[in-house]
Scaffold this motif. Sequence first.
Motif, PDB file in Angstrom:
ATOM      1  N   SER A  69       0.797  -1.236   0.000  1.00 38.97           N
ATOM      2  CA  SER A  69       0.000   0.000   0.000  1.00 38.97           C
ATOM      3  C   SER A  69       0.828   1.284   0.000  1.00 38.97           C
ATOM      4  O   SER A  69       0.321   2.352   0.278  1.00 38.97           O
ATOM      5  N   ALA A  70       2.101   1.188  -0.326  1.00 39.32           N
ATOM      6  CA  ALA A  70       2.936   2.384  -0.444  1.00 39.32           C
ATOM      7  C   ALA A  70       2.743   2.991  -1.831  1.00 39.32           C
ATOM      8  O   ALA A  70       2.200   2.359  -2.736  1.00 39.32           O
ATOM      9  N   ALA A  71       3.205   4.233  -1.976  1.00 40.79           N
ATOM     10  CA  ALA A  71       3.139   4.899  -3.277  1.00 40.79           C
ATOM     11  C   ALA A  71       4.461   5.609  -3.528  1.00 40.79           C
ATOM     12  O   ALA A  71       5.067   6.162  -2.607  1.00 40.79           O
ATOM     13  N   ILE A  72       4.881   5.580  -4.772  1.00 38.60           N
ATOM     14  CA  ILE A  72       6.043   6.348  -5.217  1.00 38.60           C
ATOM     15  C   ILE A  72       5.516   7.339  -6.239  1.00 38.60           C
ATOM     16  O   ILE A  72       4.823   6.960  -7.186  1.00 38.60           O
ATOM     17  N   ILE A  73       5.825   8.610  -6.029  1.00 37.46           N
ATOM     18  CA  ILE A  73       5.362   9.664  -6.928  1.00 37.46           C
ATOM     19  C   ILE A  73       6.590  10.315  -7.545  1.00 37.46           C
ATOM     20  O   ILE A  73       7.503  10.746  -6.836  1.00 37.46           O
ATOM     21  N   ILE A  74       6.597  10.369  -8.867  1.00 37.99           N
ATOM     22  CA  ILE A  74       7.686  11.010  -9.593  1.00 37.99           C
ATOM     23  C   ILE A  74       7.084  12.207 -10.315  1.00 37.99           C
ATOM     24  O   ILE A  74       6.115  12.061 -11.077  1.00 37.99           O
ATOM     25  N   THR A  85       4.983  16.949  -0.633  1.00 35.97           N
ATOM     26  CA  THR A  85       4.396  16.348   0.559  1.00 35.97           C
ATOM     27  C   THR A  85       3.822  17.428   1.470  1.00 35.97           C
ATOM     28  O   THR A  85       4.496  18.413   1.769  1.00 35.97           O
ATOM     29  N   ASP A  86       2.595  17.227   1.921  1.00 30.34           N
ATOM     30  CA  ASP A  86       1.993  18.116   2.913  1.00 30.34           C
ATOM     31  C   ASP A  86       2.620  17.775   4.262  1.00 30.34           C
ATOM     32  O   ASP A  86       2.396  16.692   4.810  1.00 30.34           O
ATOM     33  N   LEU A  87       3.407  18.692   4.791  1.00 34.50           N
ATOM     34  CA  LEU A  87       4.161  18.423   6.019  1.00 34.50           C
ATOM     35  C   LEU A  87       3.420  18.820   7.290  1.00 34.50           C
ATOM     36  O   LEU A  87       3.951  18.657   8.388  1.00 34.50           O
ATOM     37  N   PHE A 118       7.706   8.535   5.086  1.00 35.43           N
ATOM     38  CA  PHE A 118       7.753   9.192   3.796  1.00 35.43           C
ATOM     39  C   PHE A 118       9.154   9.756   3.574  1.00 35.43           C
ATOM     40  O   PHE A 118       9.935   9.927   4.502  1.00 35.43           O
ATOM     41  N   ARG A 119       9.447  10.024   2.322  1.00 37.64           N
ATOM     42  CA  ARG A 119      10.692  10.685   1.941  1.00 37.64           C
ATOM     43  C   ARG A 119      10.425  11.437   0.653  1.00 37.64           C
ATOM     44  O   ARG A 119       9.741  10.936  -0.236  1.00 37.64           O
ATOM     45  N   GLU A 120      10.940  12.637   0.569  1.00 39.67           N
ATOM     46  CA  GLU A 120      10.838  13.419  -0.659  1.00 39.67           C
ATOM     47  C   GLU A 120      12.218  13.937  -1.034  1.00 39.67           C
ATOM     48  O   GLU A 120      12.880  14.577  -0.229  1.00 39.67           O
TER      49      GLU A 120
END
Length: 153
Positions: A69-74, A85-87, A118-120
């Motif tokens: 259920s993770a997501a990677i966004i490029i 990311t909304d921090l 999360f990581r951005e």
Amino acid sequence: MKKRRTREVLLMVLFFCLTNIAFGQIQTKTDTILCHNKNLIIEYPAIHKINVVNYEEGYFKIINCVLDSAAIIIHCGSMINLPLTDLSDKIICSEFVLGKDVRSIRGYYMTDNGKKYFREDNYFKYGIAIVYEHVGETKLKSYEHFFNDIKIQ
């Protein structure tokens, strides 16, 4: 006798495959994504669903990792506010900035199922932002490995 031996071998192979999937490493895929005449090389879980959203100045490629259920966004492009990311509801564990070239933000947030990480990473020089989110503690090492091995050529 020969049929019994064949059945035993097949069962052993099946058992090995199932235990390897259940207890082994995540099966992965390596992808090369073209962004502003640069190749972004990234590895991610093999079982996934991809959605691409285009807009006038670029695109988002969203990779939903089915098994965890993770997501990677490029994101490739411009005209967006960073970080993606909304921090506001997250705890920042580390933030790294390398001049005007790179920024990396790591942290977690609490859900009903515990901590999710999360990581951005923002590569300002190339107009690329890459995020993983909703990663559980058991898969965190794998996603960190994926992001640490990203190459832009």
